[in-house]
Enzyme design. Structure first.
Site, PDB file in Angstrom:
ATOM      1  N   HIS A 132       0.718 -11.868   2.318  1.00  0.00           N
ATOM      2  CA  HIS A 132      -0.375 -11.184   1.609  1.00  0.00           C
ATOM      3  C   HIS A 132      -1.159 -12.103   0.660  1.00  0.00           C
ATOM      4  CE1 HIS A 132      -1.498  -6.819   0.525  1.00  0.00           C
ATOM      5  NE2 HIS A 132      -2.525  -7.601   0.285  1.00  0.00           N
TER       6      HIS A 132
ATOM      7  N   TYR B 151       0.838  -1.225   0.000  1.00  0.00           N
ATOM      8  CA  TYR B 151       0.000   0.000   0.000  1.00  0.00           C
ATOM      9  C   TYR B 151       0.865   1.264   0.000  1.00  0.00           C
ATOM     10  CZ  TYR B 151      -3.662  -3.240   1.748  1.00  0.00           C
ATOM     11  OH  TYR B 151      -4.524  -4.289   1.944  1.00  0.00           O
TER      12      TYR B 151
HETATM   13  P1  NAD Z   1     -14.151  -1.296   1.733  1.00  0.00           P
HETATM   14  O1  NAD Z   1     -15.031  -2.453   1.477  1.00  0.00           O
HETATM   15  O2  NAD Z   1     -13.754  -0.945   3.110  1.00  0.00           O
HETATM   16  O3  NAD Z   1     -14.830  -0.050   1.025  1.00  0.00           O
HETATM   17  C1  NAD Z   1     -14.263   1.237   1.123  1.00  0.00           C
HETATM   18  C2  NAD Z   1     -15.092   2.198   0.287  1.00  0.00           C
HETATM   19  O4  NAD Z   1     -16.461   2.182   0.723  1.00  0.00           O
HETATM   20  C3  NAD Z   1     -14.648   3.635   0.462  1.00  0.00           C
HETATM   21  O5  NAD Z   1     -13.597   3.935  -0.427  1.00  0.00           O
HETATM   22  C4  NAD Z   1     -15.913   4.402   0.136  1.00  0.00           C
HETATM   23  O6  NAD Z   1     -16.071   4.496  -1.258  1.00  0.00           O
HETATM   24  C5  NAD Z   1     -16.998   3.480   0.667  1.00  0.00           C
HETATM   25  N1  NAD Z   1     -17.449   3.834   2.027  1.00  0.00           N
HETATM   26  C6  NAD Z   1     -16.780   3.668   3.211  1.00  0.00           C
HETATM   27  N2  NAD Z   1     -17.536   4.090   4.233  1.00  0.00           N
HETATM   28  C7  NAD Z   1     -18.696   4.538   3.703  1.00  0.00           C
HETATM   29  C8  NAD Z   1     -19.882   5.081   4.261  1.00  0.00           C
HETATM   30  N3  NAD Z   1     -20.034   5.245   5.558  1.00  0.00           N
HETATM   31  N4  NAD Z   1     -20.893   5.432   3.400  1.00  0.00           N
HETATM   32  C9  NAD Z   1     -20.772   5.251   2.077  1.00  0.00           C
HETATM   33  N5  NAD Z   1     -19.670   4.725   1.487  1.00  0.00           N
HETATM   34  C10 NAD Z   1     -18.650   4.372   2.301  1.00  0.00           C
HETATM   35  O7  NAD Z   1     -12.870  -1.477   0.774  1.00  0.00           O
HETATM   36  P2  NAD Z   1     -11.351  -1.802   0.928  1.00  0.00           P
HETATM   37  O8  NAD Z   1     -10.578  -0.579   1.241  1.00  0.00           O
HETATM   38  O9  NAD Z   1     -10.994  -2.530  -0.306  1.00  0.00           O
HETATM   39  O10 NAD Z   1     -11.240  -2.830   2.150  1.00  0.00           O
HETATM   40  C11 NAD Z   1     -10.970  -2.432   3.481  1.00  0.00           C
HETATM   41  C12 NAD Z   1      -9.570  -2.778   3.891  1.00  0.00           C
HETATM   42  O11 NAD Z   1      -9.310  -4.180   3.708  1.00  0.00           O
HETATM   43  C13 NAD Z   1      -8.484  -2.121   3.033  1.00  0.00           C
HETATM   44  O12 NAD Z   1      -8.344  -0.756   3.274  1.00  0.00           O
HETATM   45  C14 NAD Z   1      -7.293  -2.968   3.388  1.00  0.00           C
HETATM   46  O13 NAD Z   1      -6.796  -2.598   4.655  1.00  0.00           O
HETATM   47  C15 NAD Z   1      -7.916  -4.356   3.418  1.00  0.00           C
HETATM   48  N6  NAD Z   1      -7.765  -5.084   2.124  1.00  0.00           N
HETATM   49  C16 NAD Z   1      -6.991  -6.215   2.101  1.00  0.00           C
HETATM   50  C17 NAD Z   1      -6.835  -6.938   0.935  1.00  0.00           C
HETATM   51  C18 NAD Z   1      -5.988  -8.181   0.940  1.00  0.00           C
HETATM   52  O14 NAD Z   1      -5.700  -8.730  -0.133  1.00  0.00           O
HETATM   53  N7  NAD Z   1      -5.585  -8.657   2.098  1.00  0.00           N
HETATM   54  C19 NAD Z   1      -7.462  -6.528  -0.255  1.00  0.00           C
HETATM   55  C20 NAD Z   1      -8.242  -5.370  -0.219  1.00  0.00           C
HETATM   56  C21 NAD Z   1      -8.403  -4.674   0.982  1.00  0.00           C
END
Ligand code: NAD
Length: 286
Positions: A111, A53
């Site tokens: 990861h 990231y």
């Molecule tokens: P998420 O499912 O948390 O969605 C985030 C998005 O949802 C935001 O960018 C925004 O557009 C929307 N959102 C958030 N709060 C909201 C609200 N209250 N109202 C309306 N819309 C809202 O997506 P993410 O970031 O992909 O996943 C969360 C975390 O998981 C990441 O930040 C990361 O730390 C982790 N992650 C890990 C992997 C992995 O391969 N291990 C992959 C993806 C994400």
């Protein structure tokens, strides 16, 4: 602001807050510092980052700036697949420690289930024994990969971080993890902001019933499924809203209705073989 976030006990005896803040795709240094600080101000005490990231330094800076004692904040980072191997993984974690400017990391995950992940696991075990990492886990591991780790490990993974939301509830993999005393962390808990999920008519109906937003309903569903979640947001209103989910309960019947939304559909709609190779590239260029 103090919020009572539940903590969960892991198979190594350590505990983890069930709710936190994800920082995927917040690459700009100042923005990342700003939003991590905002999250900490609003009671978040668990930050989920990763080497890939490119924001470990910003996360470390925000922790220092917050003035909150280190031991009150739970930090996860992940080793990227290019750094799998005994020496490579050791070097990679030492680099993460430097960037985060921390004496230890609470949780380090492999990861992806690619390349030489068994050597990488052995390296994490040594780093745990040296005290540089408190707990070790995996991410995006399928059942067959977890079995491989269970075969060779001295310490079991404490968590498996996998894609999970009401459209892809991963029941089989989640059950396997729970049967093996491995907690499940749900990445993309909101489907990476999937509007069809957030505006789903059932979720919307429940939002009116419980007087909570649709996003709060989805996050509460995760909590009651025993998933660990860390939704990402760069909107101060949403950061406050997302943690405000510990004052209500979804009934068992309504939980089942949400369960029925499952389509086993990833937000990255690629066949799993292709996904295995393409997804890491998507990650790298995003
Ligand atoms: P998420 O499912 O948390 O969605 C985030 C998005 O949802 C935001 O960018 C925004 O557009 C929307 N959102 C958030 N709060 C909201 C609200 N209250 N109202 C309306 N819309 C809202 O997506 P993410 O970031 O992909 O996943 C969360 C975390 O998981 C990441 O930040 C990361 O730390 C982790 N992650 C890990 C992997 C992995 O391969 N291990 C992959 C993806 C994400």
């Amino acid at each position: 602001m103090e919020v009572k976030v539940p903590v969960m006990k892991m198979n190594d005896g350590n505990t983890i807050p069930q709710f936190g803040f994800g920082v995927y795709c917040i690459e700009d240094h100042d923005e990342c510092v700003k939003y991590v600080l905002e999250a900490l101000k609003n009671g978040y005490r668990h930050i989920d980052t990763a080497q890939i990231y490119k924001n470990e330094q910003a996360v470390g800076e925000a922790i220092k700036k917050s003035g909150i004692p280190r031991e009150e904040i739970y930090i996860t980072t992940k080793v990227w697949i290019d750094n799998f191997g005994i020496d490579e993984t050791k070097k990679s974690v030492e680099d993460s420690l430097k960037k985060l400017d921390l004496e230890y990391i609470d949780l380090v995950l492999l990861h992806y289930n690619l390349k030489d992940y068994t050597s990488a696991w052995k390296s994490l075990e040594t780093l745990k024994e040296e005290g540089k990492i408190k707990s070790i886990g995996i991410s995006n591991f399928e059942i067959k990969d977890i079995m491989k780790i269970l075969d060779i490990c001295k310490y079991k993974p404490v968590v498996n971080q996998i894609e999970c939301n009401p459209y892809i509830s991963q029941d089989k993999l989640r059950s396997f993890c729970h049967e093996n005393d491995i907690l499940v962390e749900a990445w993309g808990p909101l489907g990476h902001g999937n509007q069809k999920l957030i505006n789903n008519s059932l979720i919307d109906k429940l939002s009116n019933k419980y007087n909570k937003t649709t996003v709060q309903i989805i996050l509460r569903w995760h909590i009651q499924k025993n998933n660990i979640v860390f939704p990402k947001s760069i909107d101060e209103k949403h950061i406050k809203e997302n943690i405000d989910i510990f004052d209500f309960n979804i009934s068992e019947d309504d939980m089942k209705l949400i369960d029925n939304l499952n389509k086993n559909k990833s937000i990255y709609p690629l066949p799993s073989f292709t996904k295995k190779f393409v997804f890491p590239i998507i990650f790298k260029i995003q």
